[in-house]
Enzyme design. Structure first.
Site, PDB file in Angstrom:
ATOM      1  N   GLU A 114     -16.835  19.318  -0.086  1.00 49.08           N
ATOM      2  CA  GLU A 114     -17.874  18.574  -0.678  1.00 49.08           C
ATOM      3  C   GLU A 114     -17.444  18.530  -2.057  1.00 49.08           C
ATOM      4  O   GLU A 114     -17.463  17.276  -2.755  1.00 49.08           O
ATOM      5  CB  GLU A 114     -19.149  18.412  -0.317  1.00 49.08           C
ATOM      6  CG  GLU A 114     -19.661  18.195   0.983  1.00 49.08           C
ATOM      7  CD  GLU A 114     -19.166  19.377   2.095  1.00 49.08           C
ATOM      8  OE1 GLU A 114     -18.754  20.262   1.931  1.00 49.08           O
ATOM      9  OE2 GLU A 114     -19.433  18.962   3.401  1.00 49.08           O
ATOM     10  N   HIS A 121     -30.879  21.585   7.802  1.00 46.93           N
ATOM     11  CA  HIS A 121     -30.249  19.981   8.032  1.00 46.93           C
ATOM     12  C   HIS A 121     -31.453  19.030   7.787  1.00 46.93           C
ATOM     13  O   HIS A 121     -31.463  17.823   8.294  1.00 46.93           O
ATOM     14  CB  HIS A 121     -29.888  19.951   9.414  1.00 46.93           C
ATOM     15  CG  HIS A 121     -28.348  20.295   9.586  1.00 46.93           C
ATOM     16  ND1 HIS A 121     -28.025  21.693   9.401  1.00 46.93           N
ATOM     17  CD2 HIS A 121     -27.448  19.665   9.757  1.00 46.93           C
ATOM     18  CE1 HIS A 121     -26.651  21.666   9.544  1.00 46.93           C
ATOM     19  NE2 HIS A 121     -26.023  20.453   9.827  1.00 46.93           N
TER      20      HIS A 121
END
Lengths: 380, 328
Positions: B60, B129
């Site tokens: 990322e 999440h």
């Protein structure tokens, strides 16, 4: 000192004197910056390049002026080698409106887009990712320019180094990564924190060309970068180059460098790249002593003028607080030399419009992806 | 008007902008051959090729940095975050580079880039999440932040974001991708910085954004049956906030409730309340009430997960509080 005894040199007088002038400018500029720091004219962090000049000078003469370049926070000298105005760099260190970033960036953030210097970055290694993106853009537009990215030995321990080299290698991006290994990340010797302190060897893990160069020898840097740049420009992908160098001063002006001995610094100073180049030129009778004297005198005057310019430049106007955060609709980019010196800047980056641009690059051909998929399925 | 899913509306926006401008490319995990983890980029690899729809490694920070670098020299990248939770790894490139390049360069550089992906509770995914992280990004000068609730706004705002000259954070609703709504045909642009009155009312204003809008709508319907008329202001853009619209609705109803999915401390709702109290104090008939996610980490168990998030009953209770009808 520079190899064989032959008097003949393959280098032109012009090249050697240009390199000498640039190295001497970097040295003199940084000495004066250090002095001005002591006087309180410069504050914050101020990282000097003294000792590492052969790297920036060798690189600059070996690449094209329109190649992109980025650096870390030890970033005053590389733009000077590119041709940035010494007074405007000094004014930035002073935090004055005459600086390249109007005094908003300071020592760690020199940007001179006209000379394709895309900045100094204060977070260790962050420019490594940006450089891949700039190289990506060149490849995307089918340009033959390369991107040169400087970083220090300590930056090679950051995640972004590994993440980016993997992508740059996989997509064969035209980028030259130059690790200026000055042996210390701030006060920590690289061997204390690196399992393999020869940074260039990490290129092996990504299957890219990698090499170590004597970064105290401007001609060796020049040769190595010339060759690497040609290799990259030909579409062979990135190169990881380790320039072994040494900073004669502390990490920043705030660092007394107690982690290394005086003797070590003394010994390294015998390798000073500036007298080395002079010796070489004299030995090969490419220039006379007085020519060096004349260059030194000119550079001293140039740096004196830079300090004077910075000192006389006003502080930025308070209205500047509200500028340069968000680009408003229709707002143009600021061209510093035009803004500060009133000189017309004509070489400003221009990019093809979205309709003109034709992207022909197939980054991952379908057959290649399918082959990899198939191979994964066949494993075991 | 065509009825589209939220993800289809985003897909249309991407395809149209990529068609219009060859400088636009999409990079992210699984955006190509997999067709997108949430199918937002379905079909785009075949249409635009592998240099414009790029399957990135799981790096990322690395691919975000690559995007920012490309934007610095004139490309217009769209960086897909598989979810905003993973983008925490990329914060340095977003915050220290993208948001500050214009400033550090004294106006020499611009960074036209979109970072987009789903945020908010995913549904039985536990704490790593399920986070509404928009307040983190709205905090930084140099960024714009958008969080559309409907397919039409998703399309129009993404098109605006791609054309914007600044870094734009787009937080999509993970639970909204399959939601259907009417989307105007042809060129449909929603300007960044403009809130939208999604429901007109006169008794109380509820200010919200993204998925919470649907809970607010549900609450408003129930309240209507009780004779309470709710006005819903969907902020859509979280930086810059549409102060004018916030003040207009408060001046109209004189009562406000702010609903957000994220945590209370330093939430965007806190800033909204500050705008109201400092600029419309005299227009208020009651203190403003906030409804937020509970100040705890998200759990996996259904009952805990539900209890953590704002829902219609909590919103209704808040409305009654500002109307001094508690227990009514």
């Amino acid at each position: 000192m520079f190899g064989g005894l032959a008097v003949a040199s393959k280098y032109s007088k012009d090249l050697l004197l240009t390199m000498y002038r640039k190295m001497y400018l970097m040295r003199r500029f940084e000495e004066r910056a250090g002095q001005q720091y002591g006087l309180g004219k410069i504050a914050g962090f101020c990282h000097l390049y003294i000792g590492q000049e052969a790297v920036a000078a060798g690189v600059e003469e070996a690449i094209r002026p329109d190649d992109y370049m980025l650096s870390g926070y030890r970033d005053h000298a590389q733009p000077l080698a590119r041709g940035s105005d010494a007074g405007m760099v000094m004014a930035e260190l002073f935090g004055r409106t005459g600086g390249y970033s109007k005094g908003k960036g300071g020592s760690m953030h020199i940007f001179d887009i006209e000379h394709h210097f895309y900045g100094g970055y204060g977070i260790v290694g962050a420019q490594i990712g940006l450089a891949a993106g700039m190289a990506f853009a060149s490849r995307y537009r089918n340009e033959d320019r390369i991107t040169v990215c400087y970083f220090g030995d300590a930056a090679a321990n950051q995640g972004i180094f590994h993440e980016t080299l993997n992508m740059a290698a996989k997509w064969k991006l035209p980028v030259l990564y130059i690790c200026e290994n000055n042996r210390y990340g701030m006060g920590t010797a690289i061997a204390r924190v690196a399992a393999v302190p020869e940074i260039h060897k990490r290129g092996e893990a990504f299957g890219i060309r990698h090499e170590a160069v004597d970064g105290m020898d401007v001609l060796k840097m020049y040769e190595a970068v010339k060759d690497a740049a040609a290799y990259i420009r030909a579409g062979n992908g990135p190169v990881l180059m380790e320039a072994n160098t040494y900073r004669f001063r502390g990490h920043s002006m705030a660092d007394p460098a107690t982690y290394r001995t005086k003797q070590e610094v003394e010994d390294e100073r015998k390798n000073d790249p500036i007298p080395r180049l002079k010796e070489y030129a004299l030995k090969h009778k490419l220039a006379k002593e007085e020519e060096f004297g004349a260059i030194e005198e000119e550079v001293k005057l140039q740096v004196d003028a830079a300090v004077k310019f910075a000192d006389e430049s006003p502080e930025p106007d308070l209205s500047e607080l509200w500028k340069d955060t968000i680009v408003e609709e229709g707002e143009e980019d600021v061209r510093p030399r035009e803004r500060v010196l009133g000189q017309k800047v004509t070489k400003w980056p221009k990019y093809p419009s979205g309709q003109e641009l034709k992207v022909t690059w197939d980054l991952e051909p379908r057959e290649q992806a399918e082959k990899a998929d198939k191979a994964a399925g066949l494993k075991r | 008007m065509a009825e589209l899913m939220y993800r289809e509306a985003l897909n249309q926006a991407l395809a149209e902008e990529m068609e219009r401008d060859a400088n636009v490319f999409l990079i992210g995990e699984e955006v190509g051959r997999y067709q997108g983890a949430f199918k937002v980029s379905q079909g785009l690899l075949d249409k635009f090729g592998s240099a414009r729809i790029i399957d990135a490694p799981i790096s990322e920070l690395g691919f975000t940095g690559l995007g920012v670098g490309a934007a610095m020299v004139g490309l217009r990248p769209v960086v897909e975050m598989m979810t905003w939770n993973f983008a925490i790894l990329a914060m340095d490139q977003i915050v220290n580079n993208a948001a500050k390049l214009r400033h550090m360069s004294g106006g020499q550089l611009r960074c036209p880039i979109v970072f987009r992906g789903p945020g908010g509770a995913g549904g039985r995914l536990s704490s790593q999440h399920s986070q509404a992280l928009e307040a983190n990004y709205a905090h930084f000068p140099g960024l714009k932040v958008i969080a559309p609730a409907t397919p039409a706004d998703a399309k129009g705002l993404l098109k605006s974001a791609i054309r914007d000259e600044n870094p734009v954070i787009m937080i999509e609703g993970e639970r909204l991708y399959a939601l259907k709504g009417e989307v105007p045909e042809g060129e449909h642009i929603v300007p960044i910085g403009k809130a939208d009155v999604k429901r007109e009312g006169k008794d109380v204003s509820i200010i919200t954004w993204s998925r919470m809008y649907y809970f607010v709508e549900e609450a408003a319907k129930q309240l209507e049956a009780e004779g309470i008329s709710v006005e819903i202001l969907d902020l859509r853009t979280l930086r810059p906030l549409d102060e004018e619209a916030i003040l207009a609705t408060v001046r109209k109803t004189n009562r406000a409730v702010v609903v957000e999915e994220g945590w209370p401390l330093a939430g965007i709702g806190a800033q909204v309340v500050d705008i109201i109290q400092s600029k419309a104090f005299d227009d208020l008939d009651a203190p403003v009430v906030r409804v937020t996610g509970l100040d705890v980490n998200m759990s996996y168990a259904t009952n805990l997960e539900n209890a953590i998030q704002p829902d219609a009953p909590r919103i209704i209770a808040a409305v009654k509080k500002v109307l001094y009808r508690e227990g009514a």
